[in-house]
Design a protein around this motif. Structure first.
Motif, PDB file in Angstrom:
ATOM      1  N   ILE A   1       2.531   1.764  -3.428  1.00 39.71           N
ATOM      2  CA  ILE A   1       1.610   2.330  -4.418  1.00 39.71           C
ATOM      3  C   ILE A   1       1.319   3.790  -4.112  1.00 39.71           C
ATOM      4  O   ILE A   1       1.228   4.618  -5.022  1.00 39.71           O
ATOM      5  CB  ILE A   1       0.317   1.486  -4.462  1.00 39.71           C
ATOM      6  CG1 ILE A   1       0.633   0.080  -4.979  1.00 39.71           C
ATOM      7  CG2 ILE A   1      -0.736   2.156  -5.343  1.00 39.71           C
ATOM      8  CD1 ILE A   1      -0.523  -0.909  -4.835  1.00 39.71           C
TER       9      ILE A   1
ATOM     10  N   GLU B   1      -3.442  -1.233 -11.681  1.00 33.68           N
ATOM     11  CA  GLU B   1      -4.899  -1.142 -11.609  1.00 33.68           C
ATOM     12  C   GLU B   1      -5.334  -0.013 -10.679  1.00 33.68           C
ATOM     13  O   GLU B   1      -6.224   0.782 -11.010  1.00 33.68           O
ATOM     14  CB  GLU B   1      -5.461  -2.479 -11.119  1.00 33.68           C
ATOM     15  CG  GLU B   1      -6.972  -2.528 -11.079  1.00 33.68           C
ATOM     16  CD  GLU B   1      -7.493  -3.889 -10.631  1.00 33.68           C
ATOM     17  OE1 GLU B   1      -8.703  -3.998 -10.398  1.00 33.68           O
ATOM     18  OE2 GLU B   1      -6.680  -4.833 -10.515  1.00 33.68           O
ATOM     19  N   CYS B   2      -4.703   0.076  -9.496  1.00 34.95           N
ATOM     20  CA  CYS B   2      -5.050   1.131  -8.534  1.00 34.95           C
ATOM     21  C   CYS B   2      -4.786   2.518  -9.102  1.00 34.95           C
ATOM     22  O   CYS B   2      -5.615   3.432  -8.960  1.00 34.95           O
ATOM     23  CB  CYS B   2      -4.248   0.942  -7.247  1.00 34.95           C
ATOM     24  SG  CYS B   2      -4.824  -0.350  -6.170  1.00 34.95           S
TER      25      CYS B   2
ATOM     26  N   THR C   1      -1.371  -5.040  -9.587  1.00 38.16           N
ATOM     27  CA  THR C   1      -2.247  -4.368  -8.626  1.00 38.16           C
ATOM     28  C   THR C   1      -1.977  -2.864  -8.613  1.00 38.16           C
ATOM     29  O   THR C   1      -2.914  -2.057  -8.581  1.00 38.16           O
ATOM     30  CB  THR C   1      -2.038  -4.952  -7.220  1.00 38.16           C
ATOM     31  OG1 THR C   1      -2.342  -6.352  -7.236  1.00 38.16           O
ATOM     32  CG2 THR C   1      -2.921  -4.257  -6.203  1.00 38.16           C
TER      33      THR C   1
ATOM     34  N   ALA D   1       0.827  -1.209   0.000  1.00 38.69           N
ATOM     35  CA  ALA D   1       0.000   0.000   0.000  1.00 38.69           C
ATOM     36  C   ALA D   1       0.861   1.259   0.000  1.00 38.69           C
ATOM     37  O   ALA D   1       0.577   2.223  -0.732  1.00 38.69           O
ATOM     38  CB  ALA D   1      -0.937  -0.012   1.209  1.00 38.69           C
TER      39      ALA D   1
ATOM     40  N   GLN E   1      -7.029   5.992 -10.376  1.00 32.49           N
ATOM     41  CA  GLN E   1      -6.790   7.351  -9.878  1.00 32.49           C
ATOM     42  C   GLN E   1      -6.508   8.341 -11.005  1.00 32.49           C
ATOM     43  O   GLN E   1      -6.244   9.511 -10.752  1.00 32.49           O
ATOM     44  CB  GLN E   1      -5.626   7.347  -8.885  1.00 32.49           C
ATOM     45  CG  GLN E   1      -5.881   6.526  -7.633  1.00 32.49           C
ATOM     46  CD  GLN E   1      -4.651   6.439  -6.740  1.00 32.49           C
ATOM     47  OE1 GLN E   1      -3.743   7.273  -6.805  1.00 32.49           O
ATOM     48  NE2 GLN E   1      -4.620   5.409  -5.890  1.00 32.49           N
TER      49      GLN E   1
END
Length: 387
Positions: free
Chosen positions: A310, A338-339, A335, A307, A343
């Motif tokens: 990212i 994608e995140c 991941t 987390a 945004q």
């Protein structure tokens, strides 16, 4: 160049003369490129290298002979001032046979510039101190050395010129010893005087100053050798764990100015990261509160969790940067993409990120991973002009 400048100041404090040997030109195959330097004392090599082997051994021998000759005042007996600042250019054949051949199989030619650095020369004293200041403060500047063709020794001049062509240090100073030498004690020349402050009673840079100031690579400009002061690239390593610590050390060894950023006090620790130029304790969710990134920065992301990796990557991509890399597996990278797409980060921006970070050398240990990361950063830095 940092090591050379530091050694020059240290030698001056001890009253020891030196010779700065620079590869001023090469044709064909040679051990090192133009601008490579070494510093030689009467005892031999002090720091730097011009390639080792016969070229370096020859350069050391010639430099030591120059120091001995200067001590005996046999080169310029008529002038102590000039004897403190003599230079010589030497052409060498890196072939098995031929004129001035060193009996080498490289097949090229090299030209060595010898610059005598007297412990009594205030010019060199200030040039060395200002080189260190420019490196520390990332100020673009060029080291300028007199470079006269032919075998005869000549009066050496040295100066440090900024990107506007103003003299930061050098021939504008009187040639005299003023006792203890410290960087904080250096008198600063009046930069507004420009070229007028560079003259030393021999020549003036006036006609060549614009070309000298604009030089971006080492080489000859008329009767001068110009060498850009290597402004270190800042690498900001986010995450001070095992891989982060090893990466900080590896990058520092190859010339990066490394900043370590972590959100844990026990990891944002300067004592455990002596190679770091700066250690920052901050919030991964708001890195801008603790550090300002610029277009020349390398950002390397290897925090303690996915987390936070990212989160840092998303903030980093809001800035134009020289390099961005993130450690991680294929699943983690997918991941992250994608995140960040959700945004509003574009695929083009994500494609420019080095994920996974480092060259693929099948690294396993933190030290091996750090080598792969450092190698990728070296390659990226070396090929910057090709992009």
């Amino acid at each position: 160049m940092r090591d050379i400048a530091e050694h020059i100041l240290e030698a001056m404090r001890a009253g020891r003369d030196m010779v700065l040997v620079t590869v001023a030109d090469v044709e064909g195959s040679a051990p090192r490129h133009v601008g490579t330097q070494m510093l030689v004392s009467s005892d031999g090599l002090e720091c730097g290298t011009i390639g080792g082997g016969k070229v370096e051994a020859h350069g050391i021998s010639e430099a030591r002979a120059m120091i001995e000759e200067a001590a005996g005042d046999r080169i310029f007996p008529q002038s102590t001032e000039i004897a403190c600042s003599m230079g010589r250019l030497e052409n060498l054949g890196l072939r098995l046979r031929g004129k001035r051949s060193l009996g080498m199989a490289c097949g090229g030619d090299a030209c060595l510039l010898y610059a005598f650095v007297s412990s009594a020369d205030a010019c060199w004293k200030q040039v060395a101190a200002e080189v260190l200041r420019c490196i520390d403060q990332r100020i673009p500047a060029n080291l300028v050395l007199k470079c006269v063709d032919g075998d005869a020794p000549f009066a050496m001049q040295a100066a440090l010129i900024d990107a506007d062509g103003k003299c930061l240090a050098g021939g504008c100073l009187p040639n005299e010893s003023d006792g203890a030498i410290g960087r904080e004690e250096m008198p600063r020349p009046n930069a507004a005087e420009g070229c007028g402050s560079i003259c030393r009673g021999v020549d003036c840079l006036d006609s060549d100053i614009s070309s000298i100031a604009a030089a971006t690579s080492a080489g000859r400009v008329a009767d001068w050798f110009v060498m850009p002061v290597p402004v270190p690239v800042r690498a900001v390593v986010f995450g001070g764990g095992h891989v982060g610590q090893a990466t900080v050390a590896a990058l520092a060894r190859v010339g990066f100015a490394v900043t370590l950023f972590d959100d844990r006090p026990e990891f944002a620790n300067a004592e455990n990261n002596p190679a770091a130029s700066e250690v920052v304790l901050g919030d991964y969710g708001n890195i801008g509160a603790s550090i300002k990134l610029d277009t020349c920065d390398y950002v390397l992301i290897m925090t303690s969790g996915h987390a936070s990796d990212i989160a840092v990557l998303g903030q980093a991509l809001a800035h134009p940067l020289a390099y961005v890399g993130m450690i991680g597996s294929r699943r983690k990278i997918a991941t992250a993409r994608e995140c960040l797409r959700a945004q509003g980060v574009t695929d083009a921006a994500l494609d420019a990120v080095h994920m996974p970070i480092g060259l693929d050398i099948k690294a396993e240990t933190p030290e091996e991973i750090a080598v792969s990361i450092a190698a990728e950063c070296i390659l990226h830095r070396a090929t910057a002009d090709e992009r």
